[in-house]
Write a protein that holds these residues in place. Structure first.
Motif, short mmCIF file in Angstrom:
data_model
loop_
_atom_site.label_atom_id
_atom_site.label_comp_id
_atom_site.label_asym_id
_atom_site.label_seq_id
_atom_site.Cartn_x
_atom_site.Cartn_y
_atom_site.Cartn_z
N PRO A 77 0.82 -1.17 -0.08
CA PRO A 77 0.03 0.01 0.02
C PRO A 77 0.81 1.28 -0.06
O PRO A 77 1.87 1.17 0.60
CB PRO A 77 -0.83 -0.09 1.23
N LYS A 78 0.20 2.40 -0.67
CA LYS A 78 1.17 3.48 -0.70
C LYS A 78 1.25 4.09 0.60
O LYS A 78 0.40 4.19 1.62
CB LYS A 78 0.44 4.50 -1.67
N ILE A 79 2.37 4.56 0.92
CA ILE A 79 2.73 5.29 2.31
C ILE A 79 2.38 6.55 2.21
O ILE A 79 2.59 7.29 1.38
CB ILE A 79 4.04 4.94 2.81
#
Lengths: 111, 155
Positions: B11-13
């Motif tokens: 998942p994008k941080i």
């Protein structure tokens, strides 16, 4: 994880050798006698073994470095990174098997 | 393609709430790029260097002033050694910088080590470059048995 340790340890060893190696080679600018004397110590058995270790460190760092580049650049390499670690060790063993007999003969052969 | 062999990115941080405070935000990216560009070049430069000096001929026992002078008399090896010198020291120096960042926690120690590293790297690059570019393979007054055989034709 272990390859990360290997990369750091070999990197530091190579770095310090590099500093020394430029200093000793710089003696060619001083005089032929000065250079020949210091390079003579590279040909002693003890240093011959240290050299073999340095070459081993360089070969490991080189091919593990290429593995890191590959893993960063392609998802194929990322998925196969375990096999690539094996590839690094296999290439390392093959190159050292070629280098060591030749080098040790030059060091201990009394040439 | 099956799902098991597909690479699924995490998942994008989220952006950090606190800015890093770095003066040059792109610097670490350039450091990362430099390591990945100089690395493969150094593999070729150094493995060839080791092969020529340690494997061909008589290996380490052939190396003396005449051997080095014979190489450094040729522009190819001057440029080869110069490229190897600068790239290797910058690559190694940058690697050491990252190690100092990781292990030297006290700010004064970090500063001291970074300073010493900078002096060593720049000093060795300058010294090595001077040697490569001001080197005389046939120094006047040298013992003729120690210098390359082509010196006779020159003098």
């Amino acid at each position: 994880m272990w390859m990360w340790v290997v990369h750091r340890v070999t990197g530091v060893a190579i770095f310090f050798f590099l500093l020394i190696h430029v200093l000793d080679t710089s003696l060619v600018r001083v005089s032929p006698e000065a250079y020949n004397e210091i390079i003579g110590s590279y040909k002693t058995p003890i240093y011959g073994l240290v050299e073999a270790g340095l070459v081993a460190a360089i070969v490991l760092h080189a091919f593990n470095g290429l593995r890191i580049v590959a893993v960063d650049h392609s998802t194929w390499a990322l998925r196969h990174q375990k096999q690539l670690v094996w590839a690094v060790w296999i290439i390392f063993v093959i190159l050292m098997a070629g280098f060591l007999p030749r080098h040790l003969m030059n060091v201990f052969g009394g040439a | 393609m099956t799902a098991s062999s597909e690479f699924v990115p995490g998942p994008k941080i989220k952006e950090p709430r606190v800015r890093s405070g770095r003066l040059r935000p792109g610097a670490e990216q350039w450091s990362w790029r430099f390591m990945r560009i100089s690395g493969p070049i150094l593999v070729i430069l150094i493995l060839t260097h080791l092969f020529i000096n340690l494997v061909t001929g008589d290996g380490v026992s052939q190396i003396d002033f005449a051997f080095v002078a014979g190489k450094l008399a040729k522009p190819l090896w001057q440029w080869w050694d110069f490229a190897m010198l600068t790239l290797a020291l910058l690559h190694g120096g940058n690697g050491m910088r990252l190690l100092i960042n990781d292990y030297a926690r006290r700010p004064w120690l970090k500063k001291l080590l970074h300073g010493a590293l900078g002096v060593a790297v720049i000093g060795i690059i300058v010294l090595g470059s001077l040697v490569i570019w001001t080197f005389d393979p046939c120094p006047t007054g040298a013992d003729p048995s120690l210098i390359p055989s082509f010196c006779e034709a020159v003098s």
